[in-house]
Design an enzyme around this catalytic site. Structure first.
Site, PDB file in Angstrom:
ATOM      1  N   ARG A   5      -5.150  -1.854   9.320  1.00 43.96           N
ATOM      2  CA  ARG A   5      -6.218  -3.317   8.525  1.00 43.96           C
ATOM      3  C   ARG A   5      -5.629  -3.584   7.368  1.00 43.96           C
ATOM      4  O   ARG A   5      -4.924  -3.748   6.510  1.00 43.96           O
ATOM      5  CB  ARG A   5      -7.112  -1.745   7.758  1.00 43.96           C
ATOM      6  CG  ARG A   5      -6.776  -0.646   7.128  1.00 43.96           C
ATOM      7  CD  ARG A   5      -8.349   0.025   6.183  1.00 43.96           C
ATOM      8  NE  ARG A   5      -7.813   0.754   4.733  1.00 43.96           N
ATOM      9  CZ  ARG A   5      -7.916   2.017   5.261  1.00 43.96           C
ATOM     10  NH1 ARG A   5      -7.798   2.772   6.778  1.00 43.96           N
ATOM     11  NH2 ARG A   5      -7.587   3.186   4.558  1.00 43.96           N
TER      12      ARG A   5
ATOM     13  N   GLU B 146       1.212 -13.918  11.480  1.00 43.16           N
ATOM     14  CA  GLU B 146       1.693 -12.052  12.754  1.00 43.16           C
ATOM     15  C   GLU B 146       1.918 -11.121  11.921  1.00 43.16           C
ATOM     16  O   GLU B 146       2.638 -11.269  10.361  1.00 43.16           O
ATOM     17  CB  GLU B 146       3.207 -12.941  13.233  1.00 43.16           C
ATOM     18  CG  GLU B 146       3.638 -13.900  13.916  1.00 43.16           C
ATOM     19  CD  GLU B 146       2.897 -13.546  16.145  1.00 43.16           C
ATOM     20  OE1 GLU B 146       2.982 -12.073  15.985  1.00 43.16           O
ATOM     21  OE2 GLU B 146       2.281 -14.787  16.230  1.00 43.16           O
TER      22      GLU B 146
ATOM     23  N   ASN C  64     -10.644  -2.350  -5.696  1.00 44.22           N
ATOM     24  CA  ASN C  64     -10.137  -1.745  -6.865  1.00 44.22           C
ATOM     25  C   ASN C  64     -10.776  -1.028  -7.903  1.00 44.22           C
ATOM     26  O   ASN C  64     -10.486  -0.383  -8.462  1.00 44.22           O
ATOM     27  CB  ASN C  64      -8.715  -2.240  -6.761  1.00 44.22           C
ATOM     28  CG  ASN C  64      -7.574  -1.630  -5.033  1.00 44.22           C
ATOM     29  OD1 ASN C  64      -6.643  -2.552  -4.826  1.00 44.22           O
ATOM     30  ND2 ASN C  64      -7.906  -0.740  -4.799  1.00 44.22           N
TER      31      ASN C  64
ATOM     32  N   ASP D  70       0.952  -1.385   0.035  1.00 45.91           N
ATOM     33  CA  ASP D  70       0.007  -0.114  -0.038  1.00 45.91           C
ATOM     34  C   ASP D  70       0.954   0.819  -0.126  1.00 45.91           C
ATOM     35  O   ASP D  70       2.178   1.162   0.654  1.00 45.91           O
ATOM     36  CB  ASP D  70      -0.768  -0.416   1.633  1.00 45.91           C
ATOM     37  CG  ASP D  70      -2.040   0.853   0.922  1.00 45.91           C
ATOM     38  OD1 ASP D  70      -2.939   1.728  -0.240  1.00 45.91           O
ATOM     39  OD2 ASP D  70      -2.410   0.813   1.551  1.00 45.91           O
TER      40      ASP D  70
HETATM   41  C1  IPE Z   1      -5.150  -2.806  -0.299  1.00 43.59           C
HETATM   42  O1  IPE Z   1      -4.812  -1.215  -0.645  1.00 43.59           O
HETATM   43  C2  IPE Z   1      -5.907  -3.774  -1.752  1.00 43.59           C
HETATM   44  C3  IPE Z   1      -3.583  -3.020  -2.105  1.00 43.59           C
HETATM   45  C4  IPE Z   1      -2.653  -3.252  -1.660  1.00 43.59           C
HETATM   46  C5  IPE Z   1      -4.205  -4.347  -3.695  1.00 43.59           C
HETATM   47  P1  IPE Z   1      -6.466  -0.589  -0.709  1.00 43.59           P
HETATM   48  O2  IPE Z   1      -5.312   1.066  -1.020  1.00 43.59           O
HETATM   49  O3  IPE Z   1      -7.245  -0.251  -1.560  1.00 43.59           O
HETATM   50  O4  IPE Z   1      -6.812  -0.561   1.050  1.00 43.59           O
HETATM   51  P2  IPE Z   1      -7.796   0.869   1.909  1.00 43.59           P
HETATM   52  O5  IPE Z   1      -9.007   0.775   0.022  1.00 43.59           O
HETATM   53  O6  IPE Z   1      -6.600   1.430   2.152  1.00 43.59           O
HETATM   54  O7  IPE Z   1      -8.380  -0.196   2.317  1.00 43.59           O
HETATM   55  C1  IPE Z   2      -1.152   0.010  -3.766  1.00 42.86           C
HETATM   56  O1  IPE Z   2      -1.264   1.903  -3.131  1.00 42.86           O
HETATM   57  C2  IPE Z   2      -1.413  -0.187  -4.740  1.00 42.86           C
HETATM   58  C3  IPE Z   2      -3.069  -0.708  -5.279  1.00 42.86           C
HETATM   59  C4  IPE Z   2      -4.140  -0.897  -4.026  1.00 42.86           C
HETATM   60  C5  IPE Z   2      -3.430  -0.868  -6.217  1.00 42.86           C
HETATM   61  P1  IPE Z   2      -2.711   2.723  -3.437  1.00 42.86           P
HETATM   62  O2  IPE Z   2      -2.455   3.392  -4.877  1.00 42.86           O
HETATM   63  O3  IPE Z   2      -3.573   2.331  -2.567  1.00 42.86           O
HETATM   64  O4  IPE Z   2      -1.205   4.283  -2.520  1.00 42.86           O
HETATM   65  P2  IPE Z   2      -2.389   5.235  -1.361  1.00 42.86           P
HETATM   66  O5  IPE Z   2      -2.734   4.026  -0.310  1.00 42.86           O
HETATM   67  O6  IPE Z   2      -3.406   6.103  -2.868  1.00 42.86           O
HETATM   68  O7  IPE Z   2      -1.088   5.752  -1.369  1.00 42.86           O
HETATM   69 MG    MG Z   3      -3.927   2.457  -0.581  1.00 45.32          MG
END
Ligand code: IPE
Ligand code: IPE
Ligand code: MG
Length: 258
Positions: A198, A211, A72, A24
């Site tokens: 989360r 863990e 997503n 993330d």
């Molecule tokens: C979780 O990240 C999904 C992936 C890393 C592919 P998100 O950015 O989608 O999660 P939320 O929306 O913050 O919970």
């Molecule tokens: C994780 O990075 C990659 C995917 C969920 C595809 P994010 O795109 O969720 O990055 P943030 O959480 O917006 O910084």
């Molecule tokens: Mg994210």
């Protein structure tokens, strides 16, 4: 098969054979640098390459990366299109690295949701790496744990109706057999980057006793050093699985994290 050497670090405790990562913070990494979000996704590929190679060279059994969730798809379509393009490129460009490191690729999720070209390259890479005996790299794509459980329950009910499954016999092992990839062991260590506390619908069944380790670092900056911190932290954990561990040294018996 590659001729890479496996060197496992000795961190004075157990090693996480099976690792899962919620990658993330790509968007935040880019936004902090006044770049477009998608450039964070591009940079994230370099972390995927480094972490995959490091894990393979340490003899990790399986590395599961959460790359794209069922949720997503809600993102703006240019971002989704960019991610699918990156996935397609990844499947082609990473082939030599996967082969050199003896890595077997397997994907989990609603793969039929993916664009046809991405799915075709993904299947070809799975096929190419099928015989590799080193680490298994699992990519979770269009993956959601509730979707996985829903898919499993539907197939179980179909089998029960047709007489192939006796409802009385259903236990944890038979439920597992209906998940997307029953053969890969549950994660010992689940890492999430970018500080969010989360799970975001990832492997809910499989992480029952994993863990957890949350790093504040955004995924594009999560590299070897950060991985080693997570592994070193795991080595200090005491896993009890609901039981009691009589031989835990007193100085570690109440330890929680770093
Ligand atoms: C979780 O990240 C999904 C992936 C890393 C592919 P998100 O950015 O989608 O999660 P939320 O929306 O913050 O919970
Ligand atoms: C994780 O990075 C990659 C995917 C969920 C595809 P994010 O795109 O969720 O990055 P943030 O959480 O917006 O910084
Ligand atoms: Mg994210």
């Amino acid at each position: 098969m590659g001729d890479h050497k496996i060197e496992r670090p000795d961190l004075g405790g157990p090693f996480p054979e099976n690792i899962a990562i919620i990658m993330d913070g790509n968007g935040r990494w880019a936004q902090k640098r006044k770049l477009r979000r998608v450039l964070g996704h591009r940079e994230g590929i370099a972390s995927v390459r480094e972490i995959t190679t490091e894990c393979a060279s340490m003899g990790v059994t399986s590395l599961t990366l959460y790359a794209f969730s069922v949720e997503n798809w809600k993102r703006p379509s240019p971002e989704v299109r960019f991610l699918m393009k990156l996935l397609t490129e990844f499947m082609v460009e990473e082939r030599p690295t996967l082969m050199e490191n003896d890595v077997q690729l397997r994907c989990i999720g609603r793969l039929d949701d993916l664009p046809a070209d991405a799915l075709r390259e993904l299947r070809e890479t799975e096929e190419l790496t099928r015989g590799n005996g080193g680490m298994r790299l699992r990519l979770a794509l269009s993956y959601g744990s509730r979707t996985e459980l829903g898919d499993a329950v539907r197939r179980m009910c179909t089998d029960a109706v047709s007489g192939g499954l006796d409802p009385e016999s259903i236990d944890e092992d038979s439920i597992r057999a209906y998940l997307y990839d029953p053969e890969t062991p549950d994660p010992d260590l689940l890492i999430r980057t970018a500080g969010e506390m989360r799970i975001s619908n990832f492997l809910l069944w499989q992480i029952s006793y994993s863990e957890l380790f949350v790093s504040d670092v955004c995924w594009p900056e999560f590299r070897r050093k950060e991985l080693m911190e997570a592994i070193a932290c795991y080595a200090r954990r005491v896993r009890k699985f609901g039981g009691l561990v009589s031989d835990v040294p007193p100085d570690r018996s109440t330890e929680r994290t770093a």
